[in-house]
Write an enzyme that holds these catalytic residues in place. Structure first.
Site, PDB file in Angstrom:
ATOM      1  N   ALA A 114       0.824  -1.210   0.000  1.00  0.00           N
ATOM      2  CA  ALA A 114       0.000   0.000   0.000  1.00  0.00           C
ATOM      3  C   ALA A 114       0.858   1.261   0.000  1.00  0.00           C
ATOM      4  O   ALA A 114       1.369   1.681   1.048  1.00  0.00           O
ATOM      5  CB  ALA A 114      -0.937  -0.020   1.208  1.00  0.00           C
ATOM      6  N   GLY A 121       0.543   9.309  -6.807  1.00  0.00           N
ATOM      7  CA  GLY A 121       0.742   8.067  -7.528  1.00  0.00           C
ATOM      8  C   GLY A 121       2.202   7.897  -7.854  1.00  0.00           C
ATOM      9  O   GLY A 121       2.983   7.397  -7.050  1.00  0.00           O
ATOM     10  N   PHE A 147      -6.204   2.516  -4.943  1.00  0.00           N
ATOM     11  CA  PHE A 147      -5.793   1.546  -5.975  1.00  0.00           C
ATOM     12  C   PHE A 147      -4.930   0.429  -5.392  1.00  0.00           C
ATOM     13  O   PHE A 147      -3.917   0.052  -5.994  1.00  0.00           O
ATOM     14  CB  PHE A 147      -5.008   2.230  -7.103  1.00  0.00           C
ATOM     15  N   ARG A 237       8.773  -4.240 -10.729  1.00  0.00           N
ATOM     16  CA  ARG A 237       8.664  -3.784 -12.109  1.00  0.00           C
ATOM     17  C   ARG A 237       9.096  -4.863 -13.101  1.00  0.00           C
ATOM     18  O   ARG A 237       8.611  -4.914 -14.230  1.00  0.00           O
ATOM     19  CB  ARG A 237       9.495  -2.503 -12.313  1.00  0.00           C
ATOM     20  N   GLU A 355       2.686   0.145 -10.804  1.00  0.00           N
ATOM     21  CA  GLU A 355       4.103  -0.031 -10.409  1.00  0.00           C
ATOM     22  C   GLU A 355       5.017   0.970 -11.110  1.00  0.00           C
ATOM     23  O   GLU A 355       6.195   0.695 -11.337  1.00  0.00           O
ATOM     24  CB  GLU A 355       4.571  -1.455 -10.679  1.00  0.00           C
ATOM     25  N   SER A 358       4.719   4.554 -17.382  1.00  0.00           N
ATOM     26  CA  SER A 358       5.803   4.594 -18.376  1.00  0.00           C
ATOM     27  C   SER A 358       6.585   5.898 -18.259  1.00  0.00           C
ATOM     28  O   SER A 358       7.795   5.931 -18.483  1.00  0.00           O
ATOM     29  CB  SER A 358       5.221   4.477 -19.784  1.00  0.00           C
TER      30      SER A 358
END
Lengths: 381, 360, 360, 381
Positions: A114, A121, A147, A237, A355, A358
């Site tokens: 979390a 973000g 999220f 990632r 995660e 881009s």
């Protein structure tokens, strides 16, 4: 250099692929997508069949890839209960390892990670969930998270919180990682509904209302949370990159199958150069994404993670997943919209977001390269 | 670019779309186009937008019709596509190829909201998962897998009778299969329809080859589809621009980051160029090459814009409630439904090259 | 899209360009623009295309000027860029900011082919390899590295005097350095120029900040640059299309291969859309946002078209004699010379966002 | 999987890079580009310094990459005298090896590879140079070749000719590979001038006017020429991929240097996200191109060449070279047009054309994938 995959790993790949093709039935894929429900039954089977073994990272990676190739929603759901476990593995106390980590590894506990908040973000250090020291060996946590995967099903959350007032110049200081249990008083979670894709995965919004965090639930050192998260991104990632490679390969599977079927039925689509070009272009990018991902993984698994290699893999593979599903839809046309490809198309886009978007990956890549180059130029000067 | 009349129309529909459609857009996606909306569409004269007034239509010309679809698509691509089905796929073919009886009954009912129709045109899309309907002894049989607005009353469809393709207009008579999972335009029903019926109404429509007529109908909808794609692009990129001004990261609004700002303004710039071209085409005598070209470009732009908008919105862009992700799905669905891509690109190429090319 | 007058002008220049420029295009690349060509340019009224008739110009409006550059660029981008330097970079600023004396002498000489001029505007391009000229005691000194048409007689340039930027119009006085290797526009000289001179003629031009004036001049050349990019794209893609009809591989003309045909016709389609937009802009009151937008889009299109054309031509596309590769170089050079890309994208973004954005 | 390069090879890389940086002087780079002249003096040095050893393919590949990174014109010229040698290595007779091959390897003879004709480029089997059997152990060759590297400086040409009348249905039959010597009567070559890039390399148009080819100059089996060429493409395309990787890396070098220099002079370009994105995007593609190339090479060097992997590498790397030089020019702007980058931009484009255009690579990729998929589908049916 050796680009070949060991026969053992190839065999494992076949095994997980067979599992996915067998267990991810048409019915289940549709059901969990439509209902946005978590496939706990499949997750149990995955653990029971021993497909998840954190001591074998290459196998974990291949599982991620092959599961997502068949169905990202079900595939992710079945293994994401381990989410964040590496943080405990690297920094958890014996108490934390025993109480939480070992159960997570066995699949008996579901873990969540979390970090993201409604207003933070990509900008991880911008979080505002705040934990105040009660001075009695406990801390008082307030705030919320957004999220969060496994949000309403996880038993514990590895949670990033601010543990000392924000220093505007050094925003990434003063952040800590704590374990929040779902049963703690003041904790609540709401399911986030209506995701475009990966709808079998569970996503929630968390709320901390005067949650008491015992000192024993602080992971690693106080104030080091930001660094743990960045370190973790070097791992997570790569797994997202593997998801994306799987999705892209899944799209390519649809393309090749469709062309082969058309060829059999006498449609000359397979002989058209337009089709050939599309196949070549998608295949090329899938291969490139896979190599970049495996390279980043091989560095990580040798304990020499390279954030540049990782970010390159994540960014490129995610872009490839979106691209490949688009191209597949374009080729299959109306025949694509009623198949699983339709879902794959919706699923793919998330890999460019979670995660680390881009955009963040690109900044990570460039910052390190520029820094190195300036150092190099200065040394020569 | 628009003359005063069109500007006034645009303003009117913009206001309507903003006040009445926008609040219901999410509901349309979840529960379909309800009778209240149809009622308002009828009142506004949108159901029979392109029909002459004698059949209760609004007699909009190409540009007016494009303005309508553009403005509705900004808030509800589903509703815009639904209106396009009624006007471009049903009313226009009937006006062009239909009998007086068909016009009087079908167009009137659609314009009044008493019925809706659809066109089944998968025969001209390259598909492996579909059959051709056949007629034998006056009975149509077979299943069409891909029918939009499959719950409508009137169907224009192609059938094969003794090896000949003929277009028919029939009154339902099909049995609707299970709804497909819907990639986009979720407000419109989409399912297989099975036929085992004798043709209703005055059946044949047009005299030529059925597949050729289908192609013509789709060709003639190019401006309408372009307008939908345009409205979608505009809407989604405007939302991204507005969001980027209020969403902060690292202490700055997203709009301050060059790559994001430039990506949005480049898309916006392309949008303006395409809009001008679309209305130039819509106000000129029909040029099929231009119309197909702008359609392909605008649909690509809609895909590109919506992808960018999701990225700008981050996680929020991925949630239905925020009204962004639907454009990503809808634009791809529009692309799929917009016709036979390869056939159209070949047609454009033939016109440009002045010879038959692109065969291999 | 063009009215009759413009269509006639276009036809005239097309004929001229095809008959007189095309055969000399290769020679222009190798040996520069010779006096014969200048003579014909003067005769045709192209040297002073935008100048009023009182200064011996042809008084072309925006659209007419665009037609001229488009048609010349089809055969010789070098010559088109040279004409643009004279008209957009020298004549227009003098008309706008200059004194009557400057107009009478300089514009007259240029229009008559007796002299040529240039603009040194690297000060507004982000560059590390260039200096700012300074003035002290009425003497200009410093070296400018990037001067197109450096062999010309008149220079408009920016100088810094006591911290203030001022635009000057001077009569040569610079010493031309060694010619740079030329990426593109090889028909035009391109070299450093060193100054160590007292300002000539009537010096100051305009009253504002010199760098701001430079930006304005470049902004005002947007339509002209777009027209050059358009002409280049048209020419190179048309050549590719024609070649693809006659070149065979595997027993078929290249035009028969879908990916090639579609790539060319998509580019051609974009070209048509952009052309319509360019002439819409050129015939409307100046809208800087639209003009900069079309410039960026057309220059990108020129790059894309020329890359595609080389690919279609294969090995032949890579040889100077075939007149394809120059478009690949020229389009990139045009891109570099077209202004400060980031500053312009920022300006466009600010206009679109209605706020100052894109700072980071 | 092991993506690391051996220390020995890294050392070799440093060695060739140093050589290129030292020997490819500004003056020579400009001179040979401007004059379109062949740098024989550099070629001699390269052989003298032992940088070319056909028995060490990885080193050959690295040489190609690093040379092209610094200057494709000079770099290619210095090693392309070996062009086509692999055909002799695999199929040449003892006589041919002794008379030609060993000298080519030592750098004492310059070899050319002559396939393309004015009307047959990608369509190899479309050539029309024809060799007629005299019945006395000699053949009579007529026809011509186009775009032949080393055209006016090579001592010998490995030349593809038609040796029996064309069978329209099987055009790739009846082609043979022969050695044409420059001194043979009836042979002539004209230099092709005005290439956009790689101007230091020599290119010619060949003409065969009743050239008498002795039987002993036929390479391998008569009628197998087409297959030798295809086999050779599996090798040469990997080297073109390496050229392209080198060019792309060279462009990236310019980008990073420029940003570092700007940073030093206080220009904030380095801090702009636009710059960061560009760096990240170019770097990612360069890395992907390099991995694809090394993978194709590793398969070849283990004698298991994979035409799909080769074509993927060639197509992707060439596209990347063009892309990277474009992006570099875009960033450097006016500062780029007067540097070596300008030449690199012109050089890059050839990699998408020679040794098989990108279009042909795509067809190769797709055809094999479709074939395999159809086989697979049929097996399951």
């Amino acid at each position: 250099m050796d680009f070949s995959i060991s026969p053992e790993l190839e065999e494992f790949r076949n095994k997980v692929r067979s599992f996915a093709l067998r267990e991810f039935t048409e019915e289940l894929k549709h059901k969990h997508d439509e209902e946005e429900s978590y496939p706990e039954e499949i997750r149990k089977k995955v653990f029971k069949d021993g497909l998840v073994d954190v001591s074998k990272p290459w196998e974990m990676l291949i599982t991620m890839e092959e599961f997502c190739r068949v169905d990202p929603g079900l595939g992710l759901s079945s293994i994401v209960s381990l989410f964040g476990n590496e943080i405990l593995m690297f920094h958890g106390s014996d108490y934390q390892r025993e109480k939480y980590l070992e159960k997570v590894w066995k699949g008996d506990l579901i873990s969540g990670f979390a970090v993201t908040e409604p207003n933070a973000g990509s900008d991880v250090a911008g979080i505002s969930s705040y934990m105040k020291n009660n001075g009695d060996g406990t801390w008082l946590l307030n705030g919320g998270k957004m999220f969060i995967t496994n949000g309403t099903i996880a038993d514990i959350f590895l949670t990033l919180v601010r543990s000392s007032p924000v220093d505007v110049a050094k925003k990434h200081h003063g952040l800590s990682m704590v374990i929040v249990e779902k049963n703690m008083k003041g904790f609540s979670a709401n399911k986030i509904k209506g995701k475009m894709g990966v709808r079998a995965t569970n996503t929630g919004e968390l709320s901390f209302d005067n949650v008491v965090i015992p000192e024993s639930n602080i992971v690693g050192e106080i104030g080091k949370g930001f660094y743990y998260v960045m370190e973790f991104f070097n791992i997570s990632r790569i797994y997202v990159a593997a998801q994306a490679v799987g999705i892209a390969q899944g799209a390519l599977d649809y393309i090749l199958n469709y062309v082969a079927v058309n060829k059999k039925t006498g449609n000359d689509m397979a002989d058209k150069e337009l089709t050939s070009f599309l196949i070549a272009e998608v295949t090329t990018r899938v291969e490139a994404a896979r190599l970049l991902t495996y390279r980043a993984a091989s560095l990580l698994f040798k304990f020499t993670p390279d954030p540049v290699a990782t970010s390159i893999a994540k960014y490129y593979a995610a872009e490839t997943a979106t691209y490949a599903t688009e191209k597949a839809m374009e080729l299959l046309g109306i025949d694509g919209v009623t198949t699983d490809l339709e879902r794959l198309y919706r699923d793919a886009k998330i890999t460019e977001i979670w995660e680390g978007t881009s955009e963040i990956e690109k900044l990570t890549i460039a910052r390190m390269l520029i820094k190195n180059k300036i150092k190099e130029v200065e040394q020569h000067a | 670019m628009l003359n005063e009349e069109l500007r006034f129309l645009k303003q009117t529909i913009y206001d309507f779309s903003t006040k009445e459609i926008a609040p219901k857009a999410l509901n349309i996606e979840e529960n379909g186009i309800d009778s209240d909306i149809i009622f308002r569409m009828v009142e506004m004269g949108f159901m029979g937008a392109v029909a002459p007034t004698e059949y209760d239509g609004s007699a909009l010309d190409n540009a007016g019709y494009a303005v309508l679809l553009e403005e509705i698509a900004k808030n509800s691509p589903s509703l815009a596509f639904y209106l396009m089905i009624q006007n471009s796929f049903v009313i226009m073919p009937i006006l062009k190829y239909g009998s007086e009886e068909q016009k009087r009954i079908v167009i009137h009912e659609i314009a009044k909201g008493e019925a809706s129709g659809t066109l089944i045109y998968s025969d001209i899309l390259d598909t492996v998962d579909d059959q051709i309907l056949t007629i034998k002894d006056g009975k149509i049989s077979g299943t069409k897998n891909y029918v939009m607005n499959s719950s409508g009353k009137y169907f224009i469809l192609n059938t094969n009778e003794d090896g000949k393709n003929r277009l028919l207009l029939i009154k339902s008579g099909g049995s609707k299969g299970k709804e497909h999972a819907k990639l986009g335009f979720r407000g419109i029903s989409f399912s297989p329809v099975s036929f085992d019926t004798t043709a209703g109404l005055s059946d044949y429509i047009g005299t030529g080859d059925g597949k050729k007529l289908l192609s013509e109908i789709i060709d003639n909808s190019a401006i309408a589809m372009s307008a939908i794609a345009l409205g979608m692009s505009e809407s989604v990129i405007s939302k991204a621009i507005e969001y980027s001004k209020v969403r902060y990261a690292f202490g700055y609004p997203l709009a301050d980051f060059q790559p994001l700002a430039f990506a949005m303004s480049e898309t916006y710039g392309e949008l303006n160029i395409m809009r001008n071209e679309l209305y130039r085409i819509a106000t000129s005598p029909l040029d099929l090459q231009d119309a197909l070209t702008i359609k392909h470009n605008l649909i690509e732009l809609a895909k590109k814009s919506s992808k960018l908008a999701i990225q700008i919105h981050g996680g929020y862009g991925y949630l239905e409630d925020f009204g962004i992700e639907k454009f990503y799905r809808d634009s791809m669905f529009l692309s799929v439904l917009s016709g036979n891509r390869v056939a159209e690109l070949t047609a454009i190429s033939n016109m440009i090259f002045g010879a038959e090319v692109a065969k291999i």
